[in-house]
Motif scaffolding. Structure first.
Motif, PDB file in Angstrom:
ATOM      1  N   ALA A 177      -8.228  22.830  -5.390  1.00 39.64           N
ATOM      2  CA  ALA A 177      -7.612  22.292  -6.502  1.00 39.64           C
ATOM      3  C   ALA A 177      -7.590  20.980  -6.379  1.00 39.64           C
ATOM      4  O   ALA A 177      -7.366  20.203  -7.543  1.00 39.64           O
ATOM      5  CB  ALA A 177      -6.316  22.764  -6.861  1.00 39.64           C
ATOM      6  N   ILE A 178      -7.447  20.109  -5.095  1.00 41.96           N
ATOM      7  CA  ILE A 178      -7.363  18.641  -4.999  1.00 41.96           C
ATOM      8  C   ILE A 178      -8.682  18.262  -4.569  1.00 41.96           C
ATOM      9  O   ILE A 178      -8.873  16.964  -4.090  1.00 41.96           O
ATOM     10  CB  ILE A 178      -6.543  18.363  -3.969  1.00 41.96           C
ATOM     11  N   ARG A 179      -9.994  18.812  -4.531  1.00 43.77           N
ATOM     12  CA  ARG A 179     -11.247  18.386  -4.142  1.00 43.77           C
ATOM     13  C   ARG A 179     -11.697  17.290  -4.912  1.00 43.77           C
ATOM     14  O   ARG A 179     -12.037  16.053  -4.085  1.00 43.77           O
ATOM     15  CB  ARG A 179     -12.160  19.364  -4.267  1.00 43.77           C
ATOM     16  N   GLU A 180     -11.396  17.091  -6.221  1.00 39.39           N
ATOM     17  CA  GLU A 180     -12.146  15.823  -6.915  1.00 39.39           C
ATOM     18  C   GLU A 180     -10.859  14.721  -6.594  1.00 39.39           C
ATOM     19  O   GLU A 180     -11.225  13.520  -6.569  1.00 39.39           O
ATOM     20  CB  GLU A 180     -12.066  16.181  -8.300  1.00 39.39           C
ATOM     21  N   VAL A 181      -9.716  15.009  -6.401  1.00 37.01           N
ATOM     22  CA  VAL A 181      -8.901  13.815  -6.303  1.00 37.01           C
ATOM     23  C   VAL A 181      -9.049  13.054  -4.863  1.00 37.01           C
ATOM     24  O   VAL A 181      -9.133  12.062  -4.761  1.00 37.01           O
ATOM     25  CB  VAL A 181      -7.354  14.306  -6.028  1.00 37.01           C
ATOM     26  N   LEU A 182      -9.265  14.057  -3.748  1.00 37.46           N
ATOM     27  CA  LEU A 182      -9.795  13.539  -2.335  1.00 37.46           C
ATOM     28  C   LEU A 182     -10.943  12.589  -2.401  1.00 37.46           C
ATOM     29  O   LEU A 182     -11.194  11.643  -1.938  1.00 37.46           O
ATOM     30  CB  LEU A 182      -9.875  14.480  -1.543  1.00 37.46           C
ATOM     31  N   ARG A 183     -12.136  13.027  -3.303  1.00 40.95           N
ATOM     32  CA  ARG A 183     -13.359  12.537  -3.270  1.00 40.95           C
ATOM     33  C   ARG A 183     -13.060  10.953  -3.853  1.00 40.95           C
ATOM     34  O   ARG A 183     -13.893  10.116  -3.638  1.00 40.95           O
ATOM     35  CB  ARG A 183     -14.276  13.109  -4.279  1.00 40.95           C
ATOM     36  N   ALA A 184     -12.118  10.842  -4.971  1.00 37.04           N
ATOM     37  CA  ALA A 184     -11.989   9.456  -5.484  1.00 37.04           C
ATOM     38  C   ALA A 184     -10.635   8.798  -4.745  1.00 37.04           C
ATOM     39  O   ALA A 184     -10.378   7.818  -5.033  1.00 37.04           O
ATOM     40  CB  ALA A 184     -11.403   9.630  -6.897  1.00 37.04           C
ATOM     41  N   SER A 185     -10.365   9.146  -3.556  1.00 37.11           N
ATOM     42  CA  SER A 185      -9.177   8.543  -2.726  1.00 37.11           C
ATOM     43  C   SER A 185      -9.549   8.171  -1.374  1.00 37.11           C
ATOM     44  O   SER A 185      -8.680   7.877  -0.459  1.00 37.11           O
ATOM     45  CB  SER A 185      -7.911   9.715  -2.672  1.00 37.11           C
ATOM     46  N   THR A 186     -10.934   7.648  -1.182  1.00 35.59           N
ATOM     47  CA  THR A 186     -11.057   7.425   0.379  1.00 35.59           C
ATOM     48  C   THR A 186     -10.478   6.017   0.722  1.00 35.59           C
ATOM     49  O   THR A 186     -10.142   5.898   1.936  1.00 35.59           O
ATOM     50  CB  THR A 186     -12.919   7.319   0.325  1.00 35.59           C
ATOM     51  N   ARG A 187     -10.316   5.047  -0.224  1.00 38.60           N
ATOM     52  CA  ARG A 187      -9.657   3.924   0.136  1.00 38.60           C
ATOM     53  C   ARG A 187      -8.349   4.261   0.735  1.00 38.60           C
ATOM     54  O   ARG A 187      -7.877   3.731   1.794  1.00 38.60           O
ATOM     55  CB  ARG A 187      -9.524   3.026  -0.947  1.00 38.60           C
ATOM     56  N   ARG A 230       1.028  -1.156   0.187  1.00 36.11           N
ATOM     57  CA  ARG A 230      -0.165  -0.226   0.079  1.00 36.11           C
ATOM     58  C   ARG A 230       0.834   1.200  -0.016  1.00 36.11           C
ATOM     59  O   ARG A 230       1.826   1.364   0.872  1.00 36.11           O
ATOM     60  CB  ARG A 230      -0.945  -0.125   1.319  1.00 36.11           C
ATOM     61  N   ARG A 231       0.489   2.099  -0.720  1.00 32.26           N
ATOM     62  CA  ARG A 231       1.182   3.372  -0.967  1.00 32.26           C
ATOM     63  C   ARG A 231       0.526   4.511  -1.324  1.00 32.26           C
ATOM     64  O   ARG A 231       0.189   4.569  -2.780  1.00 32.26           O
ATOM     65  CB  ARG A 231       2.403   3.163  -1.936  1.00 32.26           C
ATOM     66  N   PRO A 232      -0.069   5.168  -0.630  1.00 34.67           N
ATOM     67  CA  PRO A 232      -1.075   6.362  -1.452  1.00 34.67           C
ATOM     68  C   PRO A 232      -0.100   7.350  -2.120  1.00 34.67           C
ATOM     69  O   PRO A 232       1.011   7.580  -1.938  1.00 34.67           O
ATOM     70  CB  PRO A 232      -1.647   6.913   0.168  1.00 34.67           C
ATOM     71  N   GLN A 233      -0.821   8.241  -2.694  1.00 29.05           N
ATOM     72  CA  GLN A 233      -0.431   9.105  -3.586  1.00 29.05           C
ATOM     73  C   GLN A 233       0.092  10.079  -2.518  1.00 29.05           C
ATOM     74  O   GLN A 233       0.006  10.398  -1.531  1.00 29.05           O
ATOM     75  CB  GLN A 233      -1.499  10.134  -4.297  1.00 29.05           C
ATOM     76  N   ALA A 234       1.407  10.875  -3.008  1.00 23.42           N
ATOM     77  CA  ALA A 234       2.143  11.808  -2.467  1.00 23.42           C
ATOM     78  C   ALA A 234       1.514  12.935  -2.085  1.00 23.42           C
ATOM     79  O   ALA A 234       1.278  13.774  -0.896  1.00 23.42           O
ATOM     80  CB  ALA A 234       3.482  12.301  -3.010  1.00 23.42           C
ATOM     81  N   LEU A 235       0.471  13.490  -2.855  1.00 23.28           N
ATOM     82  CA  LEU A 235      -0.411  14.384  -2.744  1.00 23.28           C
ATOM     83  C   LEU A 235      -1.510  14.208  -1.544  1.00 23.28           C
ATOM     84  O   LEU A 235      -1.791  15.056  -0.514  1.00 23.28           O
ATOM     85  CB  LEU A 235      -1.481  14.696  -3.879  1.00 23.28           C
ATOM     86  N   LEU A 236      -1.966  13.114  -1.278  1.00 19.67           N
ATOM     87  CA  LEU A 236      -2.647  12.740  -0.219  1.00 19.67           C
ATOM     88  C   LEU A 236      -1.728  12.458   1.177  1.00 19.67           C
ATOM     89  O   LEU A 236      -2.307  13.309   2.196  1.00 19.67           O
ATOM     90  CB  LEU A 236      -3.193  11.230  -0.510  1.00 19.67           C
ATOM     91  N   THR A 237      -0.669  12.075   1.059  1.00 20.92           N
ATOM     92  CA  THR A 237       0.239  12.171   2.441  1.00 20.92           C
ATOM     93  C   THR A 237       0.354  13.563   2.626  1.00 20.92           C
ATOM     94  O   THR A 237       0.652  14.019   4.036  1.00 20.92           O
ATOM     95  CB  THR A 237       1.472  10.920   2.214  1.00 20.92           C
ATOM     96  N   THR A 238       0.727  14.351   1.612  1.00 22.64           N
ATOM     97  CA  THR A 238       0.809  16.011   1.910  1.00 22.64           C
ATOM     98  C   THR A 238      -0.217  16.656   2.543  1.00 22.64           C
ATOM     99  O   THR A 238       0.005  17.146   3.598  1.00 22.64           O
ATOM    100  CB  THR A 238       1.200  16.437   0.759  1.00 22.64           C
ATOM    101  N   PHE A 239      -1.507  16.254   1.956  1.00 23.68           N
ATOM    102  CA  PHE A 239      -2.474  16.873   2.643  1.00 23.68           C
ATOM    103  C   PHE A 239      -3.036  16.342   3.842  1.00 23.68           C
ATOM    104  O   PHE A 239      -3.260  16.960   4.646  1.00 23.68           O
ATOM    105  CB  PHE A 239      -3.660  16.661   1.606  1.00 23.68           C
ATOM    106  N   PHE A 240      -2.920  15.037   4.179  1.00 26.51           N
ATOM    107  CA  PHE A 240      -3.130  14.252   5.404  1.00 26.51           C
ATOM    108  C   PHE A 240      -2.354  14.732   6.513  1.00 26.51           C
ATOM    109  O   PHE A 240      -2.980  14.853   7.761  1.00 26.51           O
ATOM    110  CB  PHE A 240      -3.058  12.998   5.028  1.00 26.51           C
ATOM    111  N   THR A 241      -1.198  15.269   6.313  1.00 32.82           N
ATOM    112  CA  THR A 241      -0.288  15.612   7.391  1.00 32.82           C
ATOM    113  C   THR A 241      -0.106  17.030   7.517  1.00 32.82           C
ATOM    114  O   THR A 241       0.804  17.719   8.292  1.00 32.82           O
ATOM    115  CB  THR A 241       1.373  14.910   7.145  1.00 32.82           C
ATOM    116  N   GLY A 242      -1.063  17.895   6.843  1.00 35.86           N
ATOM    117  CA  GLY A 242      -1.043  19.321   7.149  1.00 35.86           C
ATOM    118  C   GLY A 242       0.205  20.125   6.264  1.00 35.86           C
ATOM    119  O   GLY A 242       0.446  21.092   6.816  1.00 35.86           O
TER     120      GLY A 242
END
Length: 564
Positions: A323-333, A285-297
């Motif tokens: 700008a990342i709203r749609e990416v997050l909606r598709a990334s709940t897993r 499992r390796r989430p997108q770098a965009l998600l880890t950046t967003f997740f950690t603030g």
């Protein structure tokens, strides 16, 4: 066999020898690792599953970088300096951060330790002077049969460091020295400038010299009217080095580049482009770098910059998330994976800021899929905090009500959590305003003292009434505030806005009764009613009323309305 040293940028390195893969201070979510260039976060390596060990010189964000570390598997071996800053904030030490990120293979070390890894690889942790604000740090010396390389990280030239390097003088094959002198706000130099770096190298006598650190990461000429984080850039270093780097070859390249050593001989140096480096590991499992950046603030378009809601700046805080709203909606897993892996303290998303109790309840109940949908539910950019009522908090309420898998008990608790989050958010907004007002008016304390003096003189005729900026939380719901059971003496908890932030005041049964009396009655009537109900002397009751209510008034002028 050869040893590969890859300088990825700043003070980030990848070391390869045979099957062994080592990372040092990895910052891996910016394509060029150039802090000047805003870019959508993307992984520097396409896969990190084959990394065997990671070393951290110290716990600063640009060395121990949470968004990057969430790309690593949880069982990778992590080596960190186990010397937290004295008086540091809770959760700020390397051990605490790495544990909160879900890592479980932790190896602390101290200055002077030599860590031996496979394939004849040793890492020497060299003592160094702590940073200007007190952060303990070290330099790292890599030793293999092919190369002796110094990573001087962010250190200054100190007697302790020279003493540790004395046995290696004239033997170092390549020295990476920090050349962007960092002036902290306290006025301390935090690392070497070009002159200091060259002075250290003249003493150490390495075969080759390369730069690392601030000169690679920041831009802009020094401004004489203020202290600068990095007042010198790479051009200053090159101009000084070409004239003073005597007896050593200067490596002029800007990272990322790779050095290939065999038997202490530099066989080649090559620039390389980020991209596919390792074969992906199946099932990893390796989430997108965009998600880890967003997740950690961290800022989604500037992944090396921490982001967060500052004083009275809600709109600016929300802006980069649009700008990342749609990416997050598709990334709940992937968000569900991050919620399951990390402790709550890591989560710095809007859901963790605006609805922390609701989110915590879901995570503690292992409802990770629903919690991920909550995290992906971004508020729209708003001009006023009140706009979130009709937007974000209404959407959270609809999300929770529309979840069929919840039991009635869970639904009730979540409704209470949502009520608390909504109310406490408005108290937080008000506390920020109070802080700003207190900062502007230097007479605040004198005015409070004068106000309390007037209240004392006219107390019995006053009709105190609870104002709108508070929450009275019953004992049953108090456990949802911070996931702890209240003390046996607590009947309620009063939450209210003050200039110092939201206050959580535990109330005894008597104090809760006194607040019940604040419904338009005079203090004289309150004294009579309480005295009769509890069979207490009127003077004692009046003293208790004034002590309790004046304390609340001193903490916040909005809790009680004394004007009646």
């Amino acid at each position: 066999m050869r040893t590969f040293i890859e300088h990825l940028g700043h003070t980030s390195f990848a070391i390869h020898r045979g099957p062994l893969r080592i990372l040092i201070d990895p910052v891996l979510v910016s394509r060029e690792l150039d802090f000047r260039q805003p870019a959508c976060p993307a992984w520097f390596f396409d896969d990190l599953a084959s990394v065997n060990a990671v070393f951290f010189s110290h716990a600063h964000d640009d060395h121990l970088h949470p968004p990057s570390l969430l790309g690593l598997r949880e069982d990778v071996a992590l080596y960190f300096l186990d010397r937290p800053k004295p008086g540091g904030a809770p959760g700020s030490s390397a051990r605490e951060i790495l544990t909160a990120l879900g890592f479980r293979n932790l190896h602390p070390y101290l200055e002077g330790d030599v860590i031996e890894l496979g394939e004849d690889v040793r890492i020497h942790a060299l003592p160094a002077q702590c940073s200007g604000e007190g952060e303990e740090q070290c330099a790292l010396l890599l030793e293999t049969p092919d190369v002796l390389a110094l990573d001087a990280v962010d250190v200054t030239d100190s007697p302790r460091t020279r003493e540790a390097l004395e046995p290696f003088r004239g033997r170092v094959d390549v020295a990476f020295v920090p050349t962007g002198a960092s002036v902290q706000w306290q006025g301390f130099w935090n690392q070497l400038d070009p002159v200091g770096a060259l002075a250290l190298c003249e003493w150490l006598k390495p075969a080759r010299i390369a730069t690392c650190g601030g000169t690679l990461s920041m831009a802009g000429r020094p401004r004489e009217d203020r202290l600068e984080r990095y007042p010198v850039d790479r051009a200053h270093w090159m101009a000084a080095a070409v004239t003073r780097a005597q007896g050593a070859a200067l490596l002029p390249w800007k990272p990322p580049y790779r050095l290939v050593y065999a038997q202490h001989d530099l066989e080649r140096c090559a620039l390389f482009q980020p991209g596919r480096r390792f074969e992906p590991a199946r099932g990893q499992r390796r989430p997108q770098a965009l998600l880890t950046t967003f997740f950690t603030g961290y800022h989604p378009s500037k992944p090396n910059q921490r982001w967060g809601w500052g004083d009275n700046d809600l709109a600016r805080w929300l802006e980069p998330f649009e700008a990342i709203r749609e990416v997050l909606r598709a990334s709940t897993r992937d968000l569900s994976y991050l919620l399951e892996r990390c402790q709550a303290s890591v989560n710095k998303t809007p859901a963790a800021v605006l609805a922390p109790r609701t989110l915590r309840y879901l995570v503690e109940g292992k409802a990770f899929a629903l919690a991920a949908r909550l995290v992906a539910l971004l508020p729209s950019k708003v001009a006023e905090p009140a706009d979130l009522d009709a937007g974000y908090f209404a959407a959270v309420e609809a999300l929770l009500q529309g979840e069929p898998a919840l039991t009635d008990a869970q639904r009730e608790d979540l409704a209470a959590c949502h009520w608390l989050d909504r109310g406490l958010f408005h108290l937080q907004c008000m506390s920020r305003r109070l802080k700003e007002l207190a900062r502007r008016d230097e007479r605040t304390e004198a005015l409070r003292a004068s106000h309390l003096s007037v209240l004392r003189d006219s107390l019995t005729q006053r009709r105190p009434v609870l104002g709108p900026y508070h929450l009275r939380v019953t004992r049953d719901l108090a456990r949802l505030l911070d996931a702890r059971e209240p003390s046996p003496e607590t009947a309620e908890v009063l939450c209210y806005a003050s200039a110092a932030g939201i206050r959580y005041q535990p109330l005894s049964t008597l104090e809760a009764l006194l607040l019940d009396q604040c419904d338009g009655r005079t203090v004289s009537e309150m004294v009579g009613d309480v005295s009769e109900a509890l069979s207490l002397p009127p003077d004692d009751v009046q003293s208790a009323i004034f002590t309790f209510l004046s304390h609340l008034t001193h903490e916040s002028p909005l809790v009680l309305d004394w004007s009646h």
